[in-house]
Design a protein around this motif. Structure first.
Motif, PDB file in Angstrom:
ATOM      1  N   ALA A 194       0.908  -1.223   0.048  1.00  0.00           N
ATOM      2  CA  ALA A 194       0.020  -0.109   0.023  1.00  0.00           C
ATOM      3  C   ALA A 194       0.873   1.206   0.128  1.00  0.00           C
ATOM      4  O   ALA A 194       2.126   1.271   0.299  1.00  0.00           O
ATOM      5  N   ALA A 195       0.135   1.963  -0.578  1.00  0.00           N
ATOM      6  CA  ALA A 195       0.884   3.591  -0.469  1.00  0.00           C
ATOM      7  C   ALA A 195       0.100   4.496   0.296  1.00  0.00           C
ATOM      8  O   ALA A 195      -1.262   4.551   0.142  1.00  0.00           O
ATOM      9  N   ALA A 196       0.473   5.091   1.549  1.00  0.00           N
ATOM     10  CA  ALA A 196      -0.136   5.919   2.441  1.00  0.00           C
ATOM     11  C   ALA A 196       0.230   7.031   2.532  1.00  0.00           C
ATOM     12  O   ALA A 196       1.279   7.350   3.112  1.00  0.00           O
ATOM     13  N   TYR A 197      -0.073   8.207   2.026  1.00  0.00           N
ATOM     14  CA  TYR A 197       0.164   9.650   1.858  1.00  0.00           C
ATOM     15  C   TYR A 197      -0.620  10.606   2.697  1.00  0.00           C
ATOM     16  O   TYR A 197      -1.826  10.322   2.902  1.00  0.00           O
ATOM     17  N   GLY A 198      -0.241  11.516   3.464  1.00  0.00           N
ATOM     18  CA  GLY A 198      -0.853  12.381   4.159  1.00  0.00           C
ATOM     19  C   GLY A 198      -1.260  12.136   5.492  1.00  0.00           C
ATOM     20  O   GLY A 198      -1.310  10.699   5.967  1.00  0.00           O
ATOM     21  N   PHE A 199      -1.272  12.881   6.729  1.00  0.00           N
ATOM     22  CA  PHE A 199      -1.553  12.488   8.049  1.00  0.00           C
ATOM     23  C   PHE A 199      -2.712  11.718   8.304  1.00  0.00           C
ATOM     24  O   PHE A 199      -2.710  10.761   9.073  1.00  0.00           O
ATOM     25  N   ARG A 200      -3.770  11.996   7.478  1.00  0.00           N
ATOM     26  CA  ARG A 200      -5.192  11.254   7.689  1.00  0.00           C
ATOM     27  C   ARG A 200      -4.841   9.859   7.597  1.00  0.00           C
ATOM     28  O   ARG A 200      -5.230   8.828   8.279  1.00  0.00           O
ATOM     29  N   ASN A 201      -4.275   9.333   6.398  1.00  0.00           N
ATOM     30  CA  ASN A 201      -3.848   7.861   6.127  1.00  0.00           C
ATOM     31  C   ASN A 201      -2.915   7.566   6.970  1.00  0.00           C
ATOM     32  O   ASN A 201      -3.035   6.227   7.428  1.00  0.00           O
ATOM     33  N   ILE A 202      -1.793   8.219   7.449  1.00  0.00           N
ATOM     34  CA  ILE A 202      -0.991   7.756   8.463  1.00  0.00           C
ATOM     35  C   ILE A 202      -1.489   7.525   9.682  1.00  0.00           C
ATOM     36  O   ILE A 202      -1.305   6.342  10.200  1.00  0.00           O
TER      37      ILE A 202
END
Length: 493
Positions: A382-390
């Motif tokens: 997976a690719a998780a970008y941005g604070f919400r997804n982190i």
């Protein structure tokens, strides 16, 4: 003033901005005896701290000045140190070094080396309406015009970061039967994400994070170790050698290494104690300037990048042509997911992946990639970008419900091409600007890291072979859980 660092570092919305002329201070110890009630602190006009007892008596508290290194050990005031970072690592510091060089004889000068990231190059290309190759050459000419000696492309150092990431994942995947914490592997190239992980969920997250250094810090190793210590007379013609350099056998402290990055968080990364040589009292990367700061330099010099004559890029290897910039497949954040996925599919399952297919989930900054055979999922990335997804990823890990083998984590929405240090366009919507930067970023020739000329030579001559102790020391790092300070500003995540 809005923070220039990534959202992962903006831990509070308090107005805690501290100007460069002020000291960043905090009380060292409050003498709070049992039963005495809540300790009261009084602050004088001069900034002195006093503890006020119940009977009205006062006691002056000792202050502790916070250094740049302490920013990494803070539990909520990174934004307070913003001006300190920008002052200590800025284009003004580069100007000071270049100015000092002009005042001494050539043999007394510090060798100035500048390493430029592909993301910054793409942003400048859009601003000056140039193609990436012309931008790279004109930027090289500009830096040399103002006094730099060598200009490199960090795409070369990224090859090492990608290769080490690939091999590390395969090792950990094979070891998962013996270690419950072997997977998932979380990327380590984003310093905003790393700082957040260390400060908020250290004991939970750190065992999963890849130990491979980022391209910036691998370039720091190349410049301060390989670049400065090679003995060219011992190497044959056409090898990776420093024979092209006019100054030989320099100690690392005689080299001033500057990186041009799309992200202010990279200033934090360069400041980590892990990347400081006690022996030579120097950092692997002495100064980080953002794309925007390069633009300021151009403005201050009265120069338009498009009007400059071109100059050839420099190469760390005499056997490698640096006439044009290169990049890697897999998006604007380095292509970690894609390269690790392709390598793991071949190495672990003997499957050659010709095309990586991304499946968007709840938003465009959260995507999945799977490898299946006969209905069985072999790899789940997976690719998780941005604070919400982190944050969502962290919650899954804490609950033991993370379904992935590998996650490419980036603090900025849309990744590094959208970093806080990139150029903005007042007359263009952000989405349209990002699309143009992405288009130019993808225009350059891409190479698989294992096929890049010179990389294998460096593994043999410089690193003493793949998986060696030398490679581990220079291409990997470690992380440190940070104990939260007992402060009312602490936030429970």
């Amino acid at each position: 003033m809005a923070s220039l660092f990534s959202g992962a570092l903006q831990l509070t919305d308090l107005d805690d901005f501290i100007a460069p002329s002020q000291d960043c201070i905090k009380p060292m110890r409050v003498d709070k005896r049992p039963g005495s009630g809540v300790a009261k602190i009084h602050v004088e006009d001069d900034g002195s701290y006093f503890q006020v007892s119940q009977d009205g008596g006062t006691k002056k508290l000792e202050r502790a000045k916070i250094s740049l290194d302490d920013c990494l050990a803070c539990s909520g005031c990174v934004t307070s140190a913003e001006t300190v970072l920008i002052t200590q690592q800025s284009h003004e510091e580069l100007r000071k070094v270049l100015g000092a060089n002009k005042m001494v004889a050539p043999d007394q000068q510090r060798l100035v080396v500048i390493s430029v990231s592909p993301q910054s190059r793409a942003s400048l290309a859009v601003r000056f309406q140039l193609n990436p190759t012309d931008t790279a050459r004109k930027l090289t000419a500009f830096f040399k015009k103002i006094g730099a000696h060598y200009v490199f492309d960090t795409a070369f150092s990224r090859n090492f970061s990608l290769l080490e990431s690939q091999w590390e994942f395969v090792r950990r995947f094979r070891a998962q039967a013996d270690s419950k914490q072997a997977l998932p592997v979380l990327t380590s190239a984003c310093p905003g994400w790393i700082c957040y992980a260390e400060k908020t969920h250290g004991n939970v997250l750190l065992p999963y994070i890849s130990t491979a250094r980022s391209p910036q810090q691998v370039m720091g190793s190349l410049v301060k170790d390989f670049f400065s210590q090679q003995q060219p007379l011992l190497l044959g013609p056409g090898s990776c050698t420093t024979a092209v350099f006019s100054t030989q056998h320099l100690t690392p402290d005689k080299i001033y290494h500057v990186t041009v990055m799309p992200c202010y968080d990279k200033k934090l990364e360069a400041s980590r104690p892990d990347f400081f040589s006690q022996e030579h009292q120097t950092r692997d990367v002495d100064c980080v300037i953002t794309t925007g700061e390069v633009f300021k330099l151009l403005e201050e010099e009265g120069v338009s990048l498009s009007e400059l004559e071109s100059a050839p890029l420099d190469s760390l290897c005499s056997s490698v042509s640096a006439q044009e910039p290169t990049s890697h497949q897999g998006g604007g954040s380095g292509g970690y997911l894609e390269h690790v996925f392709r390598h793991a599919a071949q190495e672990l399952f003997g499957i050659h992946v010709t095309e990586v297919t991304y499946r968007p989930l709840r938003n465009k900054d959260l995507q999945e990639v799977t490898l299946e055979r006969e209905g069985q999922v072999l790899l789940h990335f997976a690719a998780a970008y941005g604070f919400r997804n982190i944050q969502n990823l962290v919650q899954k890990l804490k609950r033991g419900r993370c379904p992935y083998h590998y996650v490419e984590v980036m603090a900025c929405p849309a990744g590094c091409l959208n970093g806080g240090g990139q150029l903005k366009a007042p007359d263009m919507p952000g989405k349209e600007l990002l699309q143009q930067v992405e288009r130019l970023y993808s225009m350059v020739r891409t190479e698989a890291p294992e096929d890049v000329p010179g990389v294998q030579e460096l593994y043999g001559h410089w690193l003493q072979g793949e998986g060696s102790e030398q490679a581990s020391r220079l291409l990997h790092t470690s992380y440190h859980a940070v104990e939260k300070a007992g402060s009312s500003l602490s936030i429970r995540w």
